[in-house]
Design an enzyme around this catalytic site. Structure first.
Site, PDB file in Angstrom:
ATOM      1  N   LYS A 152     -15.090 -32.821  40.652  1.00 16.42           N
ATOM      2  CA  LYS A 152     -14.859 -34.158  40.091  1.00 16.42           C
ATOM      3  C   LYS A 152     -14.690 -35.153  41.235  1.00 16.42           C
ATOM      4  CE  LYS A 152     -10.897 -35.606  37.931  1.00 16.42           C
ATOM      5  NZ  LYS A 152     -10.626 -36.986  38.343  1.00 16.42           N
ATOM      6  N   ASP A 177     -15.857 -39.255  37.669  1.00 20.08           N
ATOM      7  CA  ASP A 177     -14.713 -39.733  36.878  1.00 20.08           C
ATOM      8  C   ASP A 177     -14.393 -41.181  37.244  1.00 20.08           C
ATOM      9  OD1 ASP A 177     -12.569 -39.774  35.160  1.00 20.08           O
ATOM     10  OD2 ASP A 177     -11.218 -38.713  36.524  1.00 20.08           O
ATOM     11  N   LYS A 208     -14.045 -43.590  34.827  1.00 25.42           N
ATOM     12  CA  LYS A 208     -13.291 -44.173  33.696  1.00 25.42           C
ATOM     13  C   LYS A 208     -13.725 -45.620  33.456  1.00 25.42           C
ATOM     14  CE  LYS A 208      -9.247 -41.177  34.076  1.00 25.42           C
ATOM     15  NZ  LYS A 208      -9.469 -40.515  35.376  1.00 25.42           N
ATOM     16  N   ASP A 221     -15.551 -51.779  30.414  1.00 28.49           N
ATOM     17  CA  ASP A 221     -16.051 -53.138  30.688  1.00 28.49           C
ATOM     18  C   ASP A 221     -16.879 -53.562  29.476  1.00 28.49           C
ATOM     19  OD1 ASP A 221     -16.969 -55.502  32.052  1.00 28.49           O
ATOM     20  OD2 ASP A 221     -16.715 -54.442  33.957  1.00 28.49           O
ATOM     21  N   THR A 249      -3.118 -38.821  30.537  1.00 29.43           N
ATOM     22  CA  THR A 249      -2.009 -37.865  30.467  1.00 29.43           C
ATOM     23  C   THR A 249      -0.762 -38.375  31.192  1.00 29.43           C
ATOM     24  OG1 THR A 249      -3.253 -36.749  32.201  1.00 29.43           O
ATOM     25  CG2 THR A 249      -3.223 -35.707  30.065  1.00 29.43           C
ATOM     26  N   ARG A 273      -0.964 -27.414  34.873  1.00 28.99           N
ATOM     27  CA  ARG A 273      -0.071 -26.933  35.928  1.00 28.99           C
ATOM     28  C   ARG A 273       0.152 -25.432  35.750  1.00 28.99           C
ATOM     29  NH1 ARG A 273      -1.464 -30.912  37.606  1.00 28.99           N
ATOM     30  NH2 ARG A 273      -0.365 -32.676  38.494  1.00 28.99           N
ATOM     31  N   ARG A 300      -4.142 -31.659  42.113  1.00 32.15           N
ATOM     32  CA  ARG A 300      -3.107 -31.339  43.082  1.00 32.15           C
ATOM     33  C   ARG A 300      -2.718 -29.868  43.175  1.00 32.15           C
ATOM     34  NH1 ARG A 300       0.160 -36.540  41.126  1.00 32.15           N
ATOM     35  NH2 ARG A 300      -1.099 -35.981  39.305  1.00 32.15           N
TER      36      ARG A 300
HETATM   37  O1  C5P Z   1      -3.601 -33.628  40.383  1.00 33.70           O
HETATM   38  P1  C5P Z   1      -3.841 -33.444  38.925  1.00 33.70           P
HETATM   39  O2  C5P Z   1      -4.209 -32.025  38.537  1.00 33.70           O
HETATM   40  O3  C5P Z   1      -2.747 -34.027  38.069  1.00 33.70           O
HETATM   41  O4  C5P Z   1      -5.166 -34.297  38.696  1.00 33.70           O
HETATM   42  C1  C5P Z   1      -5.651 -34.643  37.460  1.00 33.70           C
HETATM   43  C2  C5P Z   1      -6.962 -35.334  37.651  1.00 33.70           C
HETATM   44  O5  C5P Z   1      -7.452 -35.617  36.355  1.00 33.70           O
HETATM   45  C3  C5P Z   1      -6.889 -36.646  38.399  1.00 33.70           C
HETATM   46  O6  C5P Z   1      -8.086 -36.758  39.190  1.00 33.70           O
HETATM   47  C4  C5P Z   1      -6.886 -37.681  37.322  1.00 33.70           C
HETATM   48  O7  C5P Z   1      -7.556 -38.868  37.682  1.00 33.70           O
HETATM   49  C5  C5P Z   1      -7.647 -36.989  36.196  1.00 33.70           C
HETATM   50  N1  C5P Z   1      -7.284 -37.405  34.834  1.00 33.70           N
HETATM   51  C6  C5P Z   1      -6.008 -37.323  34.302  1.00 33.70           C
HETATM   52  N2  C5P Z   1      -5.753 -37.741  33.036  1.00 33.70           N
HETATM   53  C7  C5P Z   1      -6.713 -38.207  32.275  1.00 33.70           C
HETATM   54  C8  C5P Z   1      -8.012 -38.280  32.792  1.00 33.70           C
HETATM   55  C9  C5P Z   1      -8.261 -37.842  34.075  1.00 33.70           C
HETATM   56  O8  C5P Z   1      -5.104 -36.860  34.970  1.00 33.70           O
HETATM   57  N3  C5P Z   1      -6.468 -38.555  31.020  1.00 33.70           N
END
Ligand code: C5P
Length: 258
Positions: A51, A78, A80, A83, A140, A201, A231
């Site tokens: 991504k 990604d 998002k 517009d 989220t 997680r 992460r």
């Molecule tokens: O680090 P982490 O696992 O929280 O990353 C989540 C990834 O998913 C980030 O790149 C974030 O931009 C993306 N994302 C998100 N929630 C959404 C859509 C995309 O966390 N609703």
């Protein structure tokens, strides 16, 4: 009632038999191309898709997406988008030229924007491309209080379902939602919708700024097709090992679901 039985132009691009690794999308959330390259070198063989998000794309544009293709991996772009329909329409055409497999738009951009985006992606597929538009429902990182402060008097799950139904009606067939909403979206949209869940997680790890999280097992049990992980892999002592263990957890959960 499920909407999934009225597949106007439905295009399910993920095989139901895809293995855990193919369903694992690694978010390249880093600030330099060198850091991205190093992560791809370490993790690329353990995930199904990479991504590229705002940080890398704003910084490096096409170089960041070429990096994904150089490693023979699918590109999840990604951005998002949110517009006016004409602007999004033109951006979707550009994303198709970049070879993206998935491109995100905010479902809250409205019906006309979603319709344009889905139509341009369908056009790209008809021309031999593979682009699929993904509607992001409710981030989220937002909870009921955040929604209320935007004047939305719904909880995230109900709002996500309402946005997803609207996007489906306009031709979108893939969705980003939190693991906690996947079951409701699956019930509403039926088996052909592709559900992608971030906010993942491993059990016992830090949730960071994510407010609605789950383990990979929980996401699969709720009906998710793919998970997005940033992460937990990026910051792991051994990112490749972390990716392998997440993919193995997905495999076990898929096995139990079948
Ligand atoms: O680090 P982490 O696992 O929280 O990353 C989540 C990834 O998913 C980030 O790149 C974030 O931009 C993306 N994302 C998100 N929630 C959404 C859509 C995309 O966390 N609703």
């Amino acid at each position: 009632m499920a909407l999934g039985s009225s597949p106007a132009g439905a295009s399910r691009t993920l095989s139901p038999h895809a293995r855990g690794r193919d369903r694992l999308i690694f978010a390249l959330d880093v600030g330099t191309l060198d850091a991205a390259r190093e992560l791809v070198r370490r993790v690329g063989g353990e995930v199904g898709m990479l991504k590229v998000g705002l940080e890398l794309f704003v910084g490096y544009g096409r170089e960041s997406t070429d990096l994904v293709h150089e490693h023979g991996l699918e590109l999840f772009l990604d951005l998002k988008l949110h517009d006016i329909p004409e602007t999004v329409s033109r951006a979707v055409r550009m994303a198709a030229q970049l070879g993206a497999r998935y491109l995100t738009v905010h479902a809250s951009g409205g019906r006309a924007m979603l319709r344009e985006a889905a139509a341009r992606a369908a056009e790209a597929r008809a021309g031999g491309g593979k682009l699929e538009v993904v509607a992001v429902t409710v981030l989220t990182s937002l909870d009921t209080v955040d929604l209320a402060s935007q004047g939305i008097a719904r909880d995230p799950a109900s709002h996500a379902v309402a946005l997803a139904r609207m996007a489906w009606e306009e031709g979108v067939r893939a969705f980003v939602c939190s693991p906690g909403e996947a079951a409701a979206l699956r019930e509403q949209l039926g088996p052909t919708a592709v559900l992608i869940t971030p906010g993942i997680r491993p059990a016992g790890s830090a949730v960071d700024d994510q407010k609605r999280v789950s383990t990979p097992t929980g996401a699969v049990q709720a009906g998710a097709d793919c998970i997005v992980v940033g992460r937990p892999i990026r910051d792991a002592h051994d990112p490749a090992e972390m990716a392998r263990s997440l993919a193995a957890e997905l495999d076990a959960a898929l096995e139990a679901r079948s």
